[in-house]
Design a protein around this motif. Structure first.
Motif, PDB file in Angstrom:
ATOM      1  N   GLY A  91       0.822  -1.204   0.000  1.00 38.91           N
ATOM      2  CA  GLY A  91       0.000   0.000   0.000  1.00 38.91           C
ATOM      3  C   GLY A  91       0.851   1.247   0.000  1.00 38.91           C
ATOM      4  N   LYS A  92       0.213   2.372  -0.273  1.00 38.84           N
ATOM      5  CA  LYS A  92       0.902   3.657  -0.298  1.00 38.84           C
ATOM      6  C   LYS A  92       0.717   4.349   1.042  1.00 38.84           C
ATOM      7  CE  LYS A  92       1.096   7.999  -2.907  1.00 38.84           C
ATOM      8  NZ  LYS A  92       0.481   8.765  -4.027  1.00 38.84           N
ATOM      9  N   VAL A  93       1.804   4.842   1.609  1.00 36.99           N
ATOM     10  CA  VAL A  93       1.758   5.529   2.905  1.00 36.99           C
ATOM     11  C   VAL A  93       1.151   6.909   2.707  1.00 36.99           C
ATOM     12  CG1 VAL A  93       3.107   6.407   4.843  1.00 36.99           C
ATOM     13  CG2 VAL A  93       3.778   4.263   3.734  1.00 36.99           C
ATOM     14  N   ASP A  94      -0.005   7.127   3.359  1.00 29.20           N
ATOM     15  CA  ASP A  94      -0.728   8.385   3.204  1.00 29.20           C
ATOM     16  C   ASP A  94      -0.355   9.419   4.266  1.00 29.20           C
ATOM     17  OD1 ASP A  94      -2.284   7.398   1.014  1.00 29.20           O
ATOM     18  OD2 ASP A  94      -3.504   6.280   2.442  1.00 29.20           O
ATOM     19  N   TYR A  95      -0.119   8.957   5.496  1.00 24.21           N
ATOM     20  CA  TYR A  95       0.170   9.905   6.573  1.00 24.21           C
ATOM     21  C   TYR A  95       0.864   9.192   7.730  1.00 24.21           C
ATOM     22  CZ  TYR A  95      -3.976   7.810   8.764  1.00 24.21           C
ATOM     23  OH  TYR A  95      -4.870   6.924   9.294  1.00 24.21           O
ATOM     24  N   VAL A  96       1.369   9.983   8.655  1.00 24.42           N
ATOM     25  CA  VAL A  96       2.000   9.471   9.884  1.00 24.42           C
ATOM     26  C   VAL A  96       1.387  10.218  11.056  1.00 24.42           C
ATOM     27  CG1 VAL A  96       4.144   9.330  11.219  1.00 24.42           C
ATOM     28  CG2 VAL A  96       4.178   8.877   8.757  1.00 24.42           C
ATOM     29  N   LYS A  97       1.081   9.491  12.144  1.00 22.86           N
ATOM     30  CA  LYS A  97       0.554  10.168  13.318  1.00 22.86           C
ATOM     31  C   LYS A  97       1.128   9.536  14.577  1.00 22.86           C
ATOM     32  CE  LYS A  97      -3.718   7.724  14.556  1.00 22.86           C
ATOM     33  NZ  LYS A  97      -5.187   7.841  14.707  1.00 22.86           N
ATOM     34  N   ILE A  98       1.097  10.288  15.653  1.00 20.95           N
ATOM     35  CA  ILE A  98       1.576   9.813  16.941  1.00 20.95           C
ATOM     36  C   ILE A  98       0.365   9.576  17.841  1.00 20.95           C
ATOM     37  CG2 ILE A  98       3.082  10.254  18.903  1.00 20.95           C
ATOM     38  CD1 ILE A  98       4.547  10.045  16.243  1.00 20.95           C
ATOM     39  N   ASN A  99       0.253   8.383  18.366  1.00 24.00           N
ATOM     40  CA  ASN A  99      -0.853   8.034  19.248  1.00 24.00           C
ATOM     41  C   ASN A  99      -0.292   7.434  20.537  1.00 24.00           C
ATOM     42  OD1 ASN A  99      -3.375   7.465  20.287  1.00 24.00           O
ATOM     43  ND2 ASN A  99      -3.627   5.564  19.112  1.00 24.00           N
ATOM     44  N   SER A 100      -0.456   8.178  21.651  1.00 27.84           N
ATOM     45  CA  SER A 100       0.059   7.734  22.951  1.00 27.84           C
ATOM     46  C   SER A 100       1.559   7.422  22.882  1.00 27.84           C
ATOM     47  CB  SER A 100      -0.714   6.498  23.442  1.00 27.84           C
ATOM     48  OG  SER A 100      -2.097   6.795  23.585  1.00 27.84           O
ATOM     49  N   GLY A 101       2.296   8.278  22.175  1.00 33.60           N
ATOM     50  CA  GLY A 101       3.737   8.114  22.071  1.00 33.60           C
ATOM     51  C   GLY A 101       4.184   7.096  21.049  1.00 33.60           C
ATOM     52  N   GLU A 102       3.240   6.462  20.358  1.00 27.42           N
ATOM     53  CA  GLU A 102       3.582   5.436  19.373  1.00 27.42           C
ATOM     54  C   GLU A 102       3.360   5.980  17.971  1.00 27.42           C
ATOM     55  OE1 GLU A 102       2.970   0.700  19.128  1.00 27.42           O
ATOM     56  OE2 GLU A 102       1.112   1.853  19.268  1.00 27.42           O
ATOM     57  N   THR A 103       4.325   5.751  17.072  1.00 27.10           N
ATOM     58  CA  THR A 103       4.226   6.219  15.691  1.00 27.10           C
ATOM     59  C   THR A 103       3.429   5.227  14.863  1.00 27.10           C
ATOM     60  OG1 THR A 103       6.405   7.273  15.901  1.00 27.10           O
ATOM     61  CG2 THR A 103       5.540   6.969  13.682  1.00 27.10           C
ATOM     62  N   LEU A 104       2.377   5.723  14.225  1.00 31.26           N
ATOM     63  CA  LEU A 104       1.521   4.892  13.387  1.00 31.26           C
ATOM     64  C   LEU A 104       1.543   5.413  11.955  1.00 31.26           C
ATOM     65  CD1 LEU A 104      -1.602   4.452  15.705  1.00 31.26           C
ATOM     66  CD2 LEU A 104       0.308   2.862  15.399  1.00 31.26           C
ATOM     67  N   ILE A 105       1.484   4.483  11.000  1.00 34.08           N
ATOM     68  CA  ILE A 105       1.497   4.822   9.578  1.00 34.08           C
ATOM     69  C   ILE A 105       0.114   4.539   9.000  1.00 34.08           C
ATOM     70  CG2 ILE A 105       2.450   4.195   7.325  1.00 34.08           C
ATOM     71  CD1 ILE A 105       5.043   3.545   8.716  1.00 34.08           C
TER      72      ILE A 105
END
Length: 264
Positions: free
Chosen positions: A103-117
């Motif tokens: 898949g194509k990576v659309d965005y990155v976010k931080i949730n409770s200190g964890e990096t999610l793609i």
């Protein structure tokens, strides 16, 4: 963007259902809680040695700094993947099935200190990314990816009972695509019965499969000679010189032993 199944070595299409995750590592929060609990329940007549406490605090400080550095590096790595195609591992929370997808990576976010793609409608952890792919490879093999979820007939080779290689016809639903030296291989079947078919060896696309993807019931004899009823999903068919076999419930059943075929 829609995701494309890629496979699984390992492994992996085995169905494992679990709603619990086990924390294997002692993070900084757990370390601090452990230290506070240790101080809370210490013997007031024999308190913790100041040097020992300072040493533990120093360990905590070092752990926190290493964690912060690791998170920063992880975030930078994740941000560098935005807009790129990646292969990644994904476990469906409903079925428990683990797959390898593209898949194509659309965005990155931080949730409770964890990096999610963010990839399509899925959010995964950075550690689940297996490879950043070359766009030229994706475009060159689009036709192979388009066969996912379709039933095909293809050729492969395997050793017979005499140890000699012979050509075998396989008919089954394509569950994913695996790249080997930039050449696509179609994945058919799961578990130990998983087969990889070279895309160049695809012979036909089956519009209306008669058995593949349907529930079959068969009567076979076990090692002791007693009859045993097997019922399960027909994952694929293997046509060999000595006969036709259907892969059901992790084992091959002779076509003539099947007595009922039903839709899922």
């Amino acid at each position: 963007m829609s995701n494309v199944n890629l496979v699984t070595g390992d492994s992996d299409y085995l169905k494992v259902t679990s709603d619990r995750t086990t924390k294997q590592e002692l993070d900084k929060d757990a370390f601090m809680n452990l230290l506070v609990t240790q101080m809370k329940y210490q013997d007031p007549l024999n308190p913790m040695d100041n040097q020992q406490m300072m040493a533990q605090l120093a360990q905590f400080s070092a752990l926190e700094q290493m964690t912060n550095v690791a998170q920063t590096v992880e975030k930078q790595f994740a941000n560098g993947m935005i807009g790129k195609h990646v292969s990644y591992q994904y476990t469906d929370s409903d079925t428990g099935q683990t797959q390898y997808l593209i898949g194509k990576v659309d965005y990155v976010k931080i949730n409770s200190g964890e990096t999610l793609i963010g990839i399509g409608d899925k959010e995964i952890k950075v550690k689940d990314v297996k490879q950043v792919l070359d766009p030229a490879v994706i475009q060159a093999n689009t036709s192979a990816f388009e066969l996912i979820e379709k039933t095909i007939q293809g050729l492969t080779k395997e050793k017979n009972s005499q140890g000699a290689e012979e050509e075998v016809i396989v008919e089954g639903e394509v569950l994913g695509v695996k790249m080997k030296d930039e050449q696509p291989y179609l994945i058919i079947g799961t578990g130990e019965g998983l087969i990889e078919i070279d895309f160049n060896n695809v012979q036909n696309i089956v519009d209306k499969p008669t058995i593949t993807g349907r529930i079959v019931t068969a009567t076979i004899k076990d090692e002791s000679g007693e009859e045993q009823t097997i019922q399960g999903l027909a994952e694929y068919i293997k046509i060999k010189k000595e006969g036709t076999y259907v892969y059901v419930d992790g084992q091959f059943i002779a076509f003539e032993d099947i007595h009922t075929i039903a839709n899922k």
